[in-house]
Design a protein around this motif. Structure first.
Motif, PDB file in Angstrom:
ATOM      1  N   TYR A  88      31.841  30.071  31.941  1.00  0.00           N
ATOM      2  CA  TYR A  88      32.108  28.980  32.886  1.00  0.00           C
ATOM      3  C   TYR A  88      33.605  28.774  33.094  1.00  0.00           C
ATOM      4  CZ  TYR A  88      32.733  24.186  34.503  1.00  0.00           C
ATOM      5  OH  TYR A  88      33.154  23.073  35.177  1.00  0.00           O
ATOM      6  N   ARG A  89      34.371  28.711  32.003  1.00  0.00           N
ATOM      7  CA  ARG A  89      35.807  28.457  32.110  1.00  0.00           C
ATOM      8  C   ARG A  89      36.542  29.600  32.805  1.00  0.00           C
ATOM      9  NH1 ARG A  89      38.400  24.839  29.049  1.00  0.00           N
ATOM     10  NH2 ARG A  89      39.886  25.079  30.757  1.00  0.00           N
ATOM     11  N   SER A  90      35.955  30.792  32.760  1.00  0.00           N
ATOM     12  CA  SER A  90      36.576  31.960  33.397  1.00  0.00           C
ATOM     13  C   SER A  90      36.239  32.065  34.876  1.00  0.00           C
ATOM     14  CB  SER A  90      36.135  33.243  32.683  1.00  0.00           C
ATOM     15  OG  SER A  90      36.520  33.223  31.329  1.00  0.00           O
ATOM     16  N   GLY A  98      40.388  38.808  20.799  1.00  0.00           N
ATOM     17  CA  GLY A  98      40.155  40.247  20.856  1.00  0.00           C
ATOM     18  C   GLY A  98      38.819  40.617  21.476  1.00  0.00           C
ATOM     19  N   ASP A  99      37.908  39.650  21.574  1.00  0.00           N
ATOM     20  CA  ASP A  99      36.602  39.915  22.182  1.00  0.00           C
ATOM     21  C   ASP A  99      36.752  40.176  23.683  1.00  0.00           C
ATOM     22  OD1 ASP A  99      35.265  39.646  19.815  1.00  0.00           O
ATOM     23  OD2 ASP A  99      34.449  37.654  20.228  1.00  0.00           O
ATOM     24  N   VAL A 100      35.892  41.057  24.189  1.00  0.00           N
ATOM     25  CA  VAL A 100      35.882  41.366  25.618  1.00  0.00           C
ATOM     26  C   VAL A 100      34.465  41.168  26.159  1.00  0.00           C
ATOM     27  CG1 VAL A 100      36.227  43.123  27.396  1.00  0.00           C
ATOM     28  CG2 VAL A 100      37.771  43.023  25.427  1.00  0.00           C
ATOM     29  N   ILE A 101      34.366  40.361  27.178  1.00  0.00           N
ATOM     30  CA  ILE A 101      33.090  40.119  27.858  1.00  0.00           C
ATOM     31  C   ILE A 101      33.125  40.865  29.185  1.00  0.00           C
ATOM     32  CG2 ILE A 101      31.612  38.360  28.905  1.00  0.00           C
ATOM     33  CD1 ILE A 101      32.890  36.340  26.933  1.00  0.00           C
ATOM     34  N   GLU A 102      32.032  41.538  29.496  1.00  0.00           N
ATOM     35  CA  GLU A 102      31.976  42.304  30.750  1.00  0.00           C
ATOM     36  C   GLU A 102      30.593  42.175  31.366  1.00  0.00           C
ATOM     37  OE1 GLU A 102      32.777  46.868  32.426  1.00  0.00           O
ATOM     38  OE2 GLU A 102      32.816  46.444  30.275  1.00  0.00           O
ATOM     39  N   ALA A 103      30.562  42.044  32.679  1.00  0.00           N
ATOM     40  CA  ALA A 103      29.283  42.011  33.380  1.00  0.00           C
ATOM     41  C   ALA A 103      28.587  43.357  33.225  1.00  0.00           C
ATOM     42  CB  ALA A 103      29.496  41.693  34.853  1.00  0.00           C
ATOM     43  N   ALA A 112      41.631  30.227  35.309  1.00  0.00           N
ATOM     44  CA  ALA A 112      41.104  30.244  33.945  1.00  0.00           C
ATOM     45  C   ALA A 112      42.191  29.768  32.985  1.00  0.00           C
ATOM     46  CB  ALA A 112      40.660  31.656  33.570  1.00  0.00           C
ATOM     47  N   PRO A 113      41.820  29.192  31.845  1.00  0.00           N
ATOM     48  CA  PRO A 113      42.831  28.787  30.860  1.00  0.00           C
ATOM     49  C   PRO A 113      43.609  29.998  30.352  1.00  0.00           C
ATOM     50  CG  PRO A 113      40.614  28.653  29.937  1.00  0.00           C
ATOM     51  CD  PRO A 113      40.447  28.884  31.399  1.00  0.00           C
ATOM     52  N   LYS A 114      44.828  29.763  29.886  1.00  0.00           N
ATOM     53  CA  LYS A 114      45.722  30.875  29.545  1.00  0.00           C
ATOM     54  C   LYS A 114      45.261  31.692  28.344  1.00  0.00           C
ATOM     55  CE  LYS A 114      48.902  27.933  26.886  1.00  0.00           C
ATOM     56  NZ  LYS A 114      50.289  27.407  26.810  1.00  0.00           N
ATOM     57  N   TRP A 115      44.305  31.177  27.559  1.00  0.00           N
ATOM     58  CA  TRP A 115      43.817  31.951  26.411  1.00  0.00           C
ATOM     59  C   TRP A 115      42.738  32.954  26.807  1.00  0.00           C
ATOM     60  CZ3 TRP A 115      38.704  30.959  24.538  1.00  0.00           C
ATOM     61  CH2 TRP A 115      38.083  29.837  25.097  1.00  0.00           C
ATOM     62  N   LYS A 147      41.933  36.098  29.602  1.00  0.00           N
ATOM     63  CA  LYS A 147      42.457  37.024  30.608  1.00  0.00           C
ATOM     64  C   LYS A 147      41.287  37.518  31.456  1.00  0.00           C
ATOM     65  CE  LYS A 147      45.052  41.355  31.100  1.00  0.00           C
ATOM     66  NZ  LYS A 147      45.680  42.490  30.353  1.00  0.00           N
ATOM     67  N   VAL A 148      41.299  37.149  32.722  1.00  0.00           N
ATOM     68  CA  VAL A 148      40.175  37.446  33.610  1.00  0.00           C
ATOM     69  C   VAL A 148      40.555  38.533  34.614  1.00  0.00           C
ATOM     70  CG1 VAL A 148      38.623  36.495  35.360  1.00  0.00           C
ATOM     71  CG2 VAL A 148      39.265  35.104  33.375  1.00  0.00           C
ATOM     72  N   ASP A 149      39.678  39.516  34.743  1.00  0.00           N
ATOM     73  CA  ASP A 149      39.851  40.573  35.744  1.00  0.00           C
ATOM     74  C   ASP A 149      38.597  40.571  36.613  1.00  0.00           C
ATOM     75  OD1 ASP A 149      39.921  42.987  37.216  1.00  0.00           O
ATOM     76  OD2 ASP A 149      41.154  43.956  35.683  1.00  0.00           O
ATOM     77  N   ARG A 150      38.713  40.001  37.792  1.00  0.00           N
ATOM     78  CA  ARG A 150      37.542  39.893  38.667  1.00  0.00           C
ATOM     79  C   ARG A 150      37.137  41.241  39.252  1.00  0.00           C
ATOM     80  NH1 ARG A 150      37.553  34.370  42.256  1.00  0.00           N
ATOM     81  NH2 ARG A 150      37.399  32.891  40.509  1.00  0.00           N
ATOM     82  N   THR A 151      38.085  42.148  39.391  1.00  0.00           N
ATOM     83  CA  THR A 151      37.762  43.474  39.923  1.00  0.00           C
ATOM     84  C   THR A 151      36.868  44.237  38.948  1.00  0.00           C
ATOM     85  OG1 THR A 151      39.878  43.547  41.103  1.00  0.00           O
ATOM     86  CG2 THR A 151      38.708  45.634  40.795  1.00  0.00           C
ATOM     87  N   LYS A 152      37.258  44.228  37.675  1.00  0.00           N
ATOM     88  CA  LYS A 152      36.457  44.902  36.644  1.00  0.00           C
ATOM     89  C   LYS A 152      35.339  44.008  36.116  1.00  0.00           C
ATOM     90  CE  LYS A 152      40.311  47.760  34.988  1.00  0.00           C
ATOM     91  NZ  LYS A 152      41.167  48.102  33.818  1.00  0.00           N
ATOM     92  N   MET A 153      35.406  42.724  36.497  1.00  0.00           N
ATOM     93  CA  MET A 153      34.445  41.719  36.031  1.00  0.00           C
ATOM     94  C   MET A 153      34.446  41.630  34.508  1.00  0.00           C
ATOM     95  SD  MET A 153      31.244  41.942  38.678  1.00  0.00           S
ATOM     96  CE  MET A 153      31.513  41.903  40.453  1.00  0.00           C
ATOM     97  N   THR A 154      35.647  41.457  33.966  1.00  0.00           N
ATOM     98  CA  THR A 154      35.807  41.345  32.522  1.00  0.00           C
ATOM     99  C   THR A 154      36.571  40.076  32.152  1.00  0.00           C
ATOM    100  OG1 THR A 154      37.887  42.605  32.544  1.00  0.00           O
ATOM    101  CG2 THR A 154      35.840  43.850  32.197  1.00  0.00           C
ATOM    102  N   ILE A 155      36.341  39.627  30.939  1.00  0.00           N
ATOM    103  CA  ILE A 155      37.054  38.481  30.365  1.00  0.00           C
ATOM    104  C   ILE A 155      37.507  38.898  28.969  1.00  0.00           C
ATOM    105  CG2 ILE A 155      36.920  36.057  29.679  1.00  0.00           C
ATOM    106  CD1 ILE A 155      34.269  35.980  31.398  1.00  0.00           C
ATOM    107  N   GLU A 156      38.792  38.784  28.703  1.00  0.00           N
ATOM    108  CA  GLU A 156      39.309  39.110  27.377  1.00  0.00           C
ATOM    109  C   GLU A 156      39.853  37.841  26.724  1.00  0.00           C
ATOM    110  OE1 GLU A 156      42.601  41.994  25.143  1.00  0.00           O
ATOM    111  OE2 GLU A 156      42.335  42.082  27.323  1.00  0.00           O
ATOM    112  N   VAL A 157      39.456  37.612  25.483  1.00  0.00           N
ATOM    113  CA  VAL A 157      39.953  36.457  24.736  1.00  0.00           C
ATOM    114  C   VAL A 157      41.273  36.866  24.094  1.00  0.00           C
ATOM    115  CG1 VAL A 157      39.452  34.757  22.946  1.00  0.00           C
ATOM    116  CG2 VAL A 157      37.575  35.758  24.270  1.00  0.00           C
ATOM    117  N   ILE A 158      42.380  36.331  24.612  1.00  0.00           N
ATOM    118  CA  ILE A 158      43.698  36.782  24.160  1.00  0.00           C
ATOM    119  C   ILE A 158      44.417  35.742  23.301  1.00  0.00           C
ATOM    120  CG2 ILE A 158      44.014  38.357  26.098  1.00  0.00           C
ATOM    121  CD1 ILE A 158      45.751  36.228  27.444  1.00  0.00           C
ATOM    122  N   GLY A 159      43.779  34.618  23.054  1.00  0.00           N
ATOM    123  CA  GLY A 159      44.416  33.591  22.232  1.00  0.00           C
ATOM    124  C   GLY A 159      43.434  32.491  21.896  1.00  0.00           C
ATOM    125  N   LYS A 160      43.966  31.393  21.394  1.00  0.00           N
ATOM    126  CA  LYS A 160      43.145  30.236  21.058  1.00  0.00           C
ATOM    127  C   LYS A 160      43.545  29.071  21.955  1.00  0.00           C
ATOM    128  CE  LYS A 160      42.453  31.539  16.221  1.00  0.00           C
ATOM    129  NZ  LYS A 160      42.580  31.111  14.799  1.00  0.00           N
TER     130      LYS A 160
END
Length: 204
Positions: A101-103, A138-143, A165-168, A170-183
């Motif tokens: 949701y936040r992404s 470090g987790d990566v979420i992908e459609a 999206a919040p700065k923690w 990293k969202v890539d809408r082209t690849k449809m991925t979300i990377e957790v880069i912080g807290k």
């Protein structure tokens, strides 16, 4: 037992748009009064316990949790070092469905919960269908490939074109991925609740 009644009524009860959907915002604009309140009558002053209860109910409903689920989150948060209320908000913020949701991969937390439950996304390359999974740095979420081909995400991206999206995250809408880069910082949690009142409610 999960509430299955009118969601607009809950929003009016708590005085905020609990579910993020524009339609509830419209309802709030038309009828901001608390359900059951009679026009022209003065509302009785709410007690301290009442304030604590309302804050707990608000947070529980924002994240679409049952009472049992929410209490478990609080008990776990209270056992961790630090401020229990802050720990609670951070734990809720790290839920898999909340990250979707936040992404900007879902219009509402409820929709994000449905996406997660139906296994539409991968977590670190593995299909998951548990909305409550806690994501970590470090987790990566992908459609999933099938999800990427579905028009539903494209329509959401179009609707949320200016979503930040919040700065923690990293969202890539082209690849449809979300990377957790912080807290997340406390100010980034977005949820407008007084966590201290929730702590006081469970500390009675």
């Amino acid at each position: 037992m999960r509430y299955t009644g009118p969601k607009a009524r809950l929003c009016r009860r708590e005085g905020v748009n609990l579910f993020g959907s524009p339609k509830y915002q419209k309802v709030m604009a038309r009828r901001a009064s608390v359900p059951g309140a009679q026009s022209g009558k003065r509302m009785s002053k709410i007690s301290e316990f009442g304030k604590q209860l309302r804050e707990k109910q608000k947070a529980k409903r924002i994240f679409c949790l049952s009472e049992k689920q929410f209490k478990k989150y609080f008990e776990k948060a209270s056992r961790k070092p630090g401020v229990a209320g802050d720990n609670l908000l951070f734990a809720l913020e790290h839920r898999f469905d909340n990250v979707l949701y936040r992404s900007g991969f879902a219009m509402t937390r409820m929709q994000a919960r449905q996406f997660a439950s139906h296994g539409l996304f991968l977590l670190n390359g593995r299909r998951v269908d548990v909305p409550s999974i806690e994501v970590k740095v470090g987790d990566v979420i992908e459609a999933r490939p099938k999800t990427k081909k579905s028009p539903i995400l494209k329509s959401i991206f179009d609707e949320l074109e200016n979503h930040n999206a919040p700065k923690w995250l990293k969202v890539d809408r082209t690849k449809m991925t979300i990377e957790v880069i912080g807290k997340p910082e406390l100010a980034e949690t977005e949820v407008v609740v007084n966590a201290q009142l929730i702590v006081e409610f469970y500390s009675r």
